[in-house]
Design a protein around this motif. Sequence first.
Motif, PDB file in Angstrom:
ATOM      1  N   GLY A  25       6.315  -2.015  -9.053  1.00 35.43           N
ATOM      2  CA  GLY A  25       7.302  -1.072  -8.538  1.00 35.43           C
ATOM      3  C   GLY A  25       7.713  -0.051  -9.561  1.00 35.43           C
ATOM      4  O   GLY A  25       8.808   0.485  -9.513  1.00 35.43           O
ATOM      5  N   CYS A  26       6.855   0.232 -10.496  1.00 32.11           N
ATOM      6  CA  CYS A  26       7.218   1.116 -11.603  1.00 32.11           C
ATOM      7  C   CYS A  26       6.512   2.455 -11.485  1.00 32.11           C
ATOM      8  O   CYS A  26       6.133   3.036 -12.496  1.00 32.11           O
ATOM      9  N   ASN A  27       6.306   2.914 -10.266  1.00 34.29           N
ATOM     10  CA  ASN A  27       5.590   4.164 -10.044  1.00 34.29           C
ATOM     11  C   ASN A  27       4.234   4.168 -10.723  1.00 34.29           C
ATOM     12  O   ASN A  27       3.756   5.202 -11.167  1.00 34.29           O
ATOM     13  N   VAL A  28       3.633   2.974 -10.812  1.00 36.80           N
ATOM     14  CA  VAL A  28       2.295   2.895 -11.389  1.00 36.80           C
ATOM     15  C   VAL A  28       1.368   3.669 -10.451  1.00 36.80           C
ATOM     16  O   VAL A  28       1.457   3.533  -9.236  1.00 36.80           O
ATOM     17  N   GLN A  29       0.562   4.541 -11.021  1.00 38.62           N
ATOM     18  CA  GLN A  29      -0.361   5.311 -10.194  1.00 38.62           C
ATOM     19  C   GLN A  29      -1.311   4.332  -9.524  1.00 38.62           C
ATOM     20  O   GLN A  29      -1.832   3.439 -10.160  1.00 38.62           O
ATOM     21  N   ARG A  30      -1.491   4.486  -8.248  1.00 40.69           N
ATOM     22  CA  ARG A  30      -2.346   3.594  -7.476  1.00 40.69           C
ATOM     23  C   ARG A  30      -3.693   3.418  -8.181  1.00 40.69           C
ATOM     24  O   ARG A  30      -4.579   4.255  -8.045  1.00 40.69           O
ATOM     25  N   PRO A  31      -3.848   2.354  -8.941  1.00 39.34           N
ATOM     26  CA  PRO A  31      -5.133   2.194  -9.628  1.00 39.34           C
ATOM     27  C   PRO A  31      -6.242   1.910  -8.612  1.00 39.34           C
ATOM     28  O   PRO A  31      -6.026   1.225  -7.628  1.00 39.34           O
ATOM     29  N   THR A  32      -7.388   2.462  -8.869  1.00 43.05           N
ATOM     30  CA  THR A  32      -8.517   2.220  -7.979  1.00 43.05           C
ATOM     31  C   THR A  32      -9.168   0.910  -8.387  1.00 43.05           C
ATOM     32  O   THR A  32     -10.219   0.883  -9.015  1.00 43.05           O
ATOM     33  N   LEU A  33      -8.479  -0.158  -8.066  1.00 44.42           N
ATOM     34  CA  LEU A  33      -8.945  -1.497  -8.385  1.00 44.42           C
ATOM     35  C   LEU A  33      -9.305  -2.160  -7.065  1.00 44.42           C
ATOM     36  O   LEU A  33      -8.434  -2.386  -6.228  1.00 44.42           O
ATOM     37  N   PRO A  34     -10.580  -2.440  -6.831  1.00 44.51           N
ATOM     38  CA  PRO A  34     -10.973  -3.036  -5.555  1.00 44.51           C
ATOM     39  C   PRO A  34     -10.281  -4.387  -5.342  1.00 44.51           C
ATOM     40  O   PRO A  34     -10.170  -5.184  -6.272  1.00 44.51           O
ATOM     41  N   CYS A  35      -9.805  -4.603  -4.114  1.00 42.36           N
ATOM     42  CA  CYS A  35      -9.153  -5.873  -3.778  1.00 42.36           C
ATOM     43  C   CYS A  35      -9.105  -5.983  -2.262  1.00 42.36           C
ATOM     44  O   CYS A  35      -9.316  -5.008  -1.551  1.00 42.36           O
ATOM     45  N   SER A  36      -8.807  -7.190  -1.763  1.00 40.88           N
ATOM     46  CA  SER A  36      -8.706  -7.384  -0.319  1.00 40.88           C
ATOM     47  C   SER A  36      -7.264  -7.290   0.162  1.00 40.88           C
ATOM     48  O   SER A  36      -7.008  -7.158   1.347  1.00 40.88           O
ATOM     49  N   HIS A  37      -6.300  -7.330  -0.756  1.00 39.28           N
ATOM     50  CA  HIS A  37      -4.882  -7.219  -0.388  1.00 39.28           C
ATOM     51  C   HIS A  37      -4.126  -6.562  -1.531  1.00 39.28           C
ATOM     52  O   HIS A  37      -4.376  -6.858  -2.694  1.00 39.28           O
ATOM     53  N   ARG A  38      -3.182  -5.682  -1.183  1.00 39.48           N
ATOM     54  CA  ARG A  38      -2.387  -4.965  -2.182  1.00 39.48           C
ATOM     55  C   ARG A  38      -0.941  -4.950  -1.711  1.00 39.48           C
ATOM     56  O   ARG A  38      -0.667  -4.762  -0.532  1.00 39.48           O
ATOM     57  N   GLU A  39      -0.009  -5.187  -2.647  1.00 41.17           N
ATOM     58  CA  GLU A  39       1.402  -5.082  -2.309  1.00 41.17           C
ATOM     59  C   GLU A  39       2.193  -4.621  -3.528  1.00 41.17           C
ATOM     60  O   GLU A  39       1.730  -4.749  -4.662  1.00 41.17           O
ATOM     61  N   ASP A  40       3.385  -4.064  -3.270  1.00 42.50           N
ATOM     62  CA  ASP A  40       4.258  -3.602  -4.348  1.00 42.50           C
ATOM     63  C   ASP A  40       5.559  -4.391  -4.271  1.00 42.50           C
ATOM     64  O   ASP A  40       6.140  -4.533  -3.201  1.00 42.50           O
ATOM     65  N   TRP A  41       6.013  -4.912  -5.415  1.00 41.72           N
ATOM     66  CA  TRP A  41       7.213  -5.744  -5.433  1.00 41.72           C
ATOM     67  C   TRP A  41       8.487  -4.959  -5.687  1.00 41.72           C
ATOM     68  O   TRP A  41       9.577  -5.506  -5.610  1.00 41.72           O
ATOM     69  N   GLY A  42       8.406  -3.683  -5.994  1.00 47.29           N
ATOM     70  CA  GLY A  42       9.582  -2.835  -6.103  1.00 47.29           C
ATOM     71  C   GLY A  42      10.639  -3.306  -7.088  1.00 47.29           C
ATOM     72  O   GLY A  42      11.827  -3.254  -6.788  1.00 47.29           O
ATOM     73  N   LEU A  43      10.220  -3.760  -8.262  1.00 47.67           N
ATOM     74  CA  LEU A  43      11.156  -4.294  -9.260  1.00 47.67           C
ATOM     75  C   LEU A  43      11.582  -3.220 -10.259  1.00 47.67           C
ATOM     76  O   LEU A  43      10.745  -2.482 -10.769  1.00 47.67           O
ATOM     77  N   GLU A  44      12.880  -3.166 -10.544  1.00 45.02           N
ATOM     78  CA  GLU A  44      13.398  -2.258 -11.573  1.00 45.02           C
ATOM     79  C   GLU A  44      12.924  -2.733 -12.947  1.00 45.02           C
ATOM     80  O   GLU A  44      12.866  -3.934 -13.202  1.00 45.02           O
ATOM     81  N   ASP A  45      12.658  -1.797 -13.832  1.00 46.05           N
ATOM     82  CA  ASP A  45      12.268  -2.142 -15.202  1.00 46.05           C
ATOM     83  C   ASP A  45      13.532  -2.453 -16.001  1.00 46.05           C
ATOM     84  O   ASP A  45      14.383  -1.579 -16.173  1.00 46.05           O
ATOM     85  N   PRO A  46      13.677  -3.693 -16.500  1.00 48.27           N
ATOM     86  CA  PRO A  46      14.880  -4.044 -17.254  1.00 48.27           C
ATOM     87  C   PRO A  46      14.825  -3.634 -18.727  1.00 48.27           C
ATOM     88  O   PRO A  46      15.810  -3.801 -19.453  1.00 48.27           O
TER      89      PRO A  46
END
Length: 143
Positions: free
Chosen positions: A89-110
């Motif tokens: 959830g850190c605005n990581v640029q959508r890496p082009t990493l092949p996978c069968s499932h992708r999700e974002d956990w939306g966590l603040e950086d502490p």
Amino acid sequence: MEQHNGQQKPKVAFLCVHNSCRSQMAEALRKKLASDVFESYSAGTEPASRINAQAVRLMQQVYGIQMEESQYNKPLSQLPPVDVVVTMGCNVQRPTLPCSHREDWGLEDPSGKEDSAFFQVMDRIEEKVLDLKRRIQRGKLGQ
């Protein structure tokens, strides 16, 4: 590859920008809470030179985990092929990493905040790792 009930365990990549805090905590908590169900790795799109010292201290204090003994900052290029990509959830640029499932956990950086901010994020990561474990066990990743 490790086996789970006679089948290969899914491989999960926890990704963020610096691979120094949230993704490292997720990798460490998976080892403690879900190593029987899935394998995991962490990496960053722009890895820092070391794991966040506050994260290391608090993971040791709360969970007894010494992250710096078995984990280090890695670029995406060091990851093996994975089945699941979890961004923190850190605005990581959508890496082009092949996978069968992708999700974002939306966590603040502490990073740079009080310990209480780390505790909140650690609690959320623990919940999310256990939820991911249950979904993998039930074969319901996309839900």
